[in-house]
Design a protein around this motif. Structure first.
Motif, short mmCIF file in Angstrom:
data_model
loop_
_atom_site.label_atom_id
_atom_site.label_comp_id
_atom_site.label_asym_id
_atom_site.label_seq_id
_atom_site.Cartn_x
_atom_site.Cartn_y
_atom_site.Cartn_z
N GLY A 11 22.46 3.24 -24.90
CA GLY A 11 22.79 2.66 -23.41
C GLY A 11 21.43 2.81 -22.63
N VAL A 12 20.75 4.06 -22.51
CA VAL A 12 19.77 4.32 -21.48
C VAL A 12 18.49 3.16 -21.89
N THR A 13 18.46 3.08 -23.16
CA THR A 13 17.25 2.31 -23.88
C THR A 13 17.68 0.78 -23.33
N ALA A 14 18.81 0.37 -23.46
CA ALA A 14 19.06 -0.84 -23.05
C ALA A 14 18.74 -1.03 -21.52
N VAL A 15 19.10 -0.19 -20.96
CA VAL A 15 18.88 -0.13 -19.29
C VAL A 15 17.54 -0.22 -19.01
N ILE A 16 16.58 0.53 -19.62
CA ILE A 16 15.18 0.69 -19.35
C ILE A 16 14.43 -0.47 -19.88
N LEU A 17 14.84 -1.25 -20.71
CA LEU A 17 14.45 -2.23 -21.07
C LEU A 17 14.69 -3.44 -20.09
N PHE A 18 15.88 -3.45 -19.77
CA PHE A 18 16.05 -4.51 -18.73
C PHE A 18 15.38 -4.12 -17.37
N LEU A 19 15.27 -3.08 -17.07
CA LEU A 19 14.62 -2.56 -15.77
C LEU A 19 13.00 -2.55 -15.80
N ALA A 20 12.53 -2.47 -17.21
CA ALA A 20 11.25 -2.70 -17.26
C ALA A 20 10.69 -4.03 -16.38
N ALA A 21 11.65 -5.22 -16.25
CA ALA A 21 11.09 -6.35 -15.47
C ALA A 21 10.69 -6.07 -14.10
N ASN A 22 11.47 -4.67 -13.57
CA ASN A 22 11.36 -4.40 -12.25
C ASN A 22 9.72 -4.14 -11.89
N THR A 23 8.90 -3.83 -12.78
CA THR A 23 7.36 -3.73 -12.46
C THR A 23 6.70 -5.16 -12.05
N ALA A 24 7.26 -6.03 -12.91
CA ALA A 24 7.21 -7.24 -12.69
C ALA A 24 7.42 -7.94 -11.04
N TYR A 25 8.74 -7.46 -10.58
CA TYR A 25 9.38 -7.90 -9.41
C TYR A 25 8.49 -7.25 -8.25
N SER A 26 7.83 -6.04 -8.52
CA SER A 26 6.80 -5.28 -7.67
C SER A 26 5.73 -5.97 -7.62
N ALA A 27 4.95 -6.36 -8.82
CA ALA A 27 3.75 -6.91 -8.71
C ALA A 27 3.58 -8.36 -8.64
N PHE A 28 4.36 -9.26 -9.12
CA PHE A 28 4.36 -10.51 -9.06
C PHE A 28 4.32 -10.99 -7.65
N PRO A 29 5.38 -10.65 -6.67
CA PRO A 29 5.32 -11.20 -5.26
C PRO A 29 3.96 -10.60 -4.44
N LEU A 30 3.44 -9.47 -4.76
CA LEU A 30 2.30 -8.83 -4.33
C LEU A 30 0.83 -9.97 -4.67
N LEU A 31 0.92 -9.87 -5.76
CA LEU A 31 -0.31 -10.81 -6.33
C LEU A 31 -0.25 -12.37 -5.87
N ALA A 32 0.99 -12.78 -5.91
CA ALA A 32 1.24 -14.20 -5.35
C ALA A 32 0.78 -14.33 -4.08
N PHE A 33 1.10 -13.23 -3.09
CA PHE A 33 0.78 -13.11 -1.70
C PHE A 33 -1.04 -13.05 -1.43
N MET A 34 -1.46 -12.75 -2.46
CA MET A 34 -2.90 -12.30 -2.40
C MET A 34 -3.42 -13.85 -2.49
N LEU A 35 -2.89 -14.57 -3.79
CA LEU A 35 -3.47 -15.84 -4.14
C LEU A 35 -3.24 -16.62 -3.06
N ALA A 36 -2.17 -16.67 -2.31
CA ALA A 36 -1.54 -17.63 -1.34
C ALA A 36 -2.45 -17.35 -0.08
N LYS A 37 -2.98 -16.05 0.05
CA LYS A 37 -3.92 -15.79 1.37
C LYS A 37 -5.05 -16.27 1.04
#
Length: 605
Positions: A303-329
């Motif tokens: 159960g916790v393995t399944a949850v962490i594998l899903f939540l691993a995507a949250n790294t991208a949700y933190s980093a992608f918008p910030l990098l997109a902001f810098m490229l847009a800037k």
């Protein structure tokens, strides 16, 4: 209605002054930014074994020296990215490093690779999490795509609520996963040395005739998938509380120690317990079953393995918008990625990431193994460019102790470049799409920048020379009859100009004669021009008329089209009407010499 649902899902809007409160502590940042790297423990060892098992069960002992090589690379990357954090405290990782030291094209390749990597992170994490669930409940295997999509929607809503709130929620399952994996490793080691392994394992050092250097290199590259997400901390330094660089560096070191320890433990247990990869049961699932049996503890770990594998995507949700902001800037991505949403996050980046990752999950039918090679290439290209950029920086600036720093980044660059090349040669049939997609992404960046440059050139004025020009205004009102909507538009038009005409387009003589009679009877004080359309088209005769007026008046007057439009009380009532006014606006807005304006009239019931 939409506003109420939005408030329910996302929460109240936050003031700009509350941005400082959205910064992350080290513990929350470790949960948010390390979830991708830590979750790779669940499939990193498995990726090594999937390659080695092709040479037979006896070849699985090679997983141990390969794991040592992966750990050595992890140490190099952690050390070099720690240097990057202090050298570039504003964040941006490989994109900013390459931009500052290597030039525009390499920086865009790094930025594009990272963006693609983050999209793949979400897709891989959702797919891998689904695999963990279907390992415990095989009957759900055929629904893996649906499960993955549901989790992407959940993560989207969670991240739209803001960084701090999502970190507070996600920290609990992520730390539970770390505790569960360490508990599994400790109990597994105790069981192995007290009870022994359930099955015999391959003898360490035994000769295997069909193991080639090519196979070992391929297995090593597959194992390097456990290093994905290592760069996320250096990309997201602005998300940390002050002093941001120091907190980011400490978080990176903690992540490296935890990741290295868990990867080592899982690889050892997989070897000792004689684990071989299976289609419907992950390596972690088999280790947990061998250690605890298929009881409550097994299902907790799954159960916790399944949850962490899903939540691993949250790294991208933190980093992608910030990098997109810098490229847009820098004008390489649309300006919409620079806009903060109601909850102070870059919501357009979050939504864009979710949509593309969902498309990938559907395209690959939730198959993690098909996505990981493409995912890893997207990671190691920025790794290599970042290391090369830091090398150039040390040679250019020569700060105190620069030779040691140069040596670290040189080793890192050579290793990551080698891995990138090995990946390309050993798994070309799985990663060839990257050679089409990445150049296209870079080309797209250049086209976006070219558009913004051209737009700026055409909009820029000389403050000393360019002054407003006073001209008259010829106002044209297309009408379909005499109604309150037309009355409202005519009243407004008279405030703009004395030169106002109404244009009616009829399809037959009877309707035209009737309209002329009613107009004369109404007498609103403006001229009516009647056009006959033989082919029942409104746009073409109106366009020809406007072209004629435009040609005659261009030197003296502006030409303005005022389009009457009534607004229904309920949104669904719009489908009951032809919406000709919307079509007119879309048609005439492209005419560069004509001003198009809609004059609304709101219905009360």
């Amino acid at each position: 209605m939409f506003g109420k649902v939005k408030r329910l899902l996302i929460g109240r809007p936050m003031k700009s002054a509350e941005l400082e409160g959205e910064k992350l502590s080290k513990l929350k940042a470790l949960a948010i930014l390390s979830s991708d790297a830590l979750s790779s423990v669940a499939y990193g060892t498995e990726q090594i074994l999937l390659v080695l098992v092709a040479a037979g069960f006896m070849a699985l002992w090679y997983s141990l020296p390969i794991a040592v090589a992966v750990l050595a690379l992890l140490a190099i990357l952690i050390t070099s990215y720690r240097q990057t954090i202090f050298a570039y405290p504003s964040g941006g990782g490989a994109y900013i490093v390459a931009k500052d030291n290597l030039g525009k094209a390499p920086s865009l390749l790094a930025g594009g690779s990272l963006l693609v990597d983050y999209i793949l992170t979400v897709a891989v994490s959702a797919s891998a999490g689904t695999d963990a669930i279907t390992s415990a409940f095989p009957s759900l295997h055929e629904y893996r795509v649906t499960i993955a999509l549901i989790m992407i929607v959940f993560l989207t809503i969670l991240n739209l609520r803001g960084v701090t709130e999502s970190a507070s929620i996600l920290a609990v399952p992520i730390y539970l996963f770390v505790v569960a994996i360490f508990a599994l490793i400790i109990c597994g080691i105790i069981k192995y040395f007290t009870v022994g392994a359930p099955v015999a394992h391959a003898e360490f050092g035994s000769a295997v005739s069909n193991v080639s250097l090519f196979l070992l290199l391929k297995a090593f590259c597959s194992g390097c998938s456990a290093l994905t997400g290592v760069e996320a901390v250096s990309n997201a330094i602005p998300n940390f509380r002050d002093p941001a660089p120091k907190n980011a560096a400490k978080t990176l070191m903690m992540m490296g120690l935890i990741l290295g320890s868990m990867f080592t433990g899982i690889t050892l247990l997989a070897y000792w317990f004689g684990i071989a990869p299976e289609a419907k049961s992950t390596v972690v699932s088999q280790i947990a079953e061998a250690t605890f049996g298929r009881g409550a503890i097994y299902f907790i770990i799954q159960g916790v393995t399944a949850v962490i594998l899903f939540l691993a995507a949250n790294t991208a949700y933190s980093a992608f918008p910030l990098l997109a902001f810098m490229l847009a800037k820098d004008k390489f991505m649309p300006h919409m990625f620079m806009v903060r949403g109601d909850r102070l996050g870059f919501s357009n980046g979050i939504l864009f990431l979710s949509v593309l990752s969902a498309v990938l999950v559907m395209a690959f039918h939730g198959d993690t193994e098909s996505l990981i090679p493409l995912y890893a290439v997207g990671v190691f290209i920025p790794f290599t460019l970042s290391q090369a950029g830091m090398m150039v920086r040390w040679i250019r600036l020569k700060p105190s102790g620069w030779l040691v720093k140069l040596f670290i980044n040189t080793v890192g660059m050579l290793v990551t470049l080698s891995i990138t090349l090995i990946f390309i040669f050993t798994k070309f049939h799985q990663v060839w799409m990257a050679f089409i997609f990445l150049p296209f992404v870079v080309y797209l960046f250049y086209k976006i920048r070219s558009h913004y440059d051209n737009t700026a050139d055409q909009l820029r004025i000389d403050l000393a020379k360019d002054k407003p020009i006073t001209k008259g205004n010829t106002v044209i009102i297309p009408i379909s009859g005499i109604t309150r909507v037309v009355l409202n538009t005519v009243s407004y038009a008279k405030t703009l100009s004395n030169n106002v005409v109404a244009v009616y387009i009829g399809f037959d003589d009877e309707s035209i004669a009737k309209m002329e009679q009613k107009w004369a009877e109404w007498d609103p004080g403006i001229r009516l021009i009647v056009l006959k359309s033989r082919y029942r088209s409104i746009m073409r005769p109106l366009y020809k008329f406007i072209q004629t007026v435009e040609w005659k008046m261009a030197a003296e007057d502006h030409v303005t089209i005022l389009i009457p439009q009534f607004i229904t009380k309920h949104w669904w009532e719009n489908v009951l009407h032809n919406q000709t006014s919307i079509m007119m606006r879309a048609f005439f807005i492209r005419n560069k010499e004509v001003i198009v304006t809609t004059v609304p009239f709101h219905l009360d019931k």
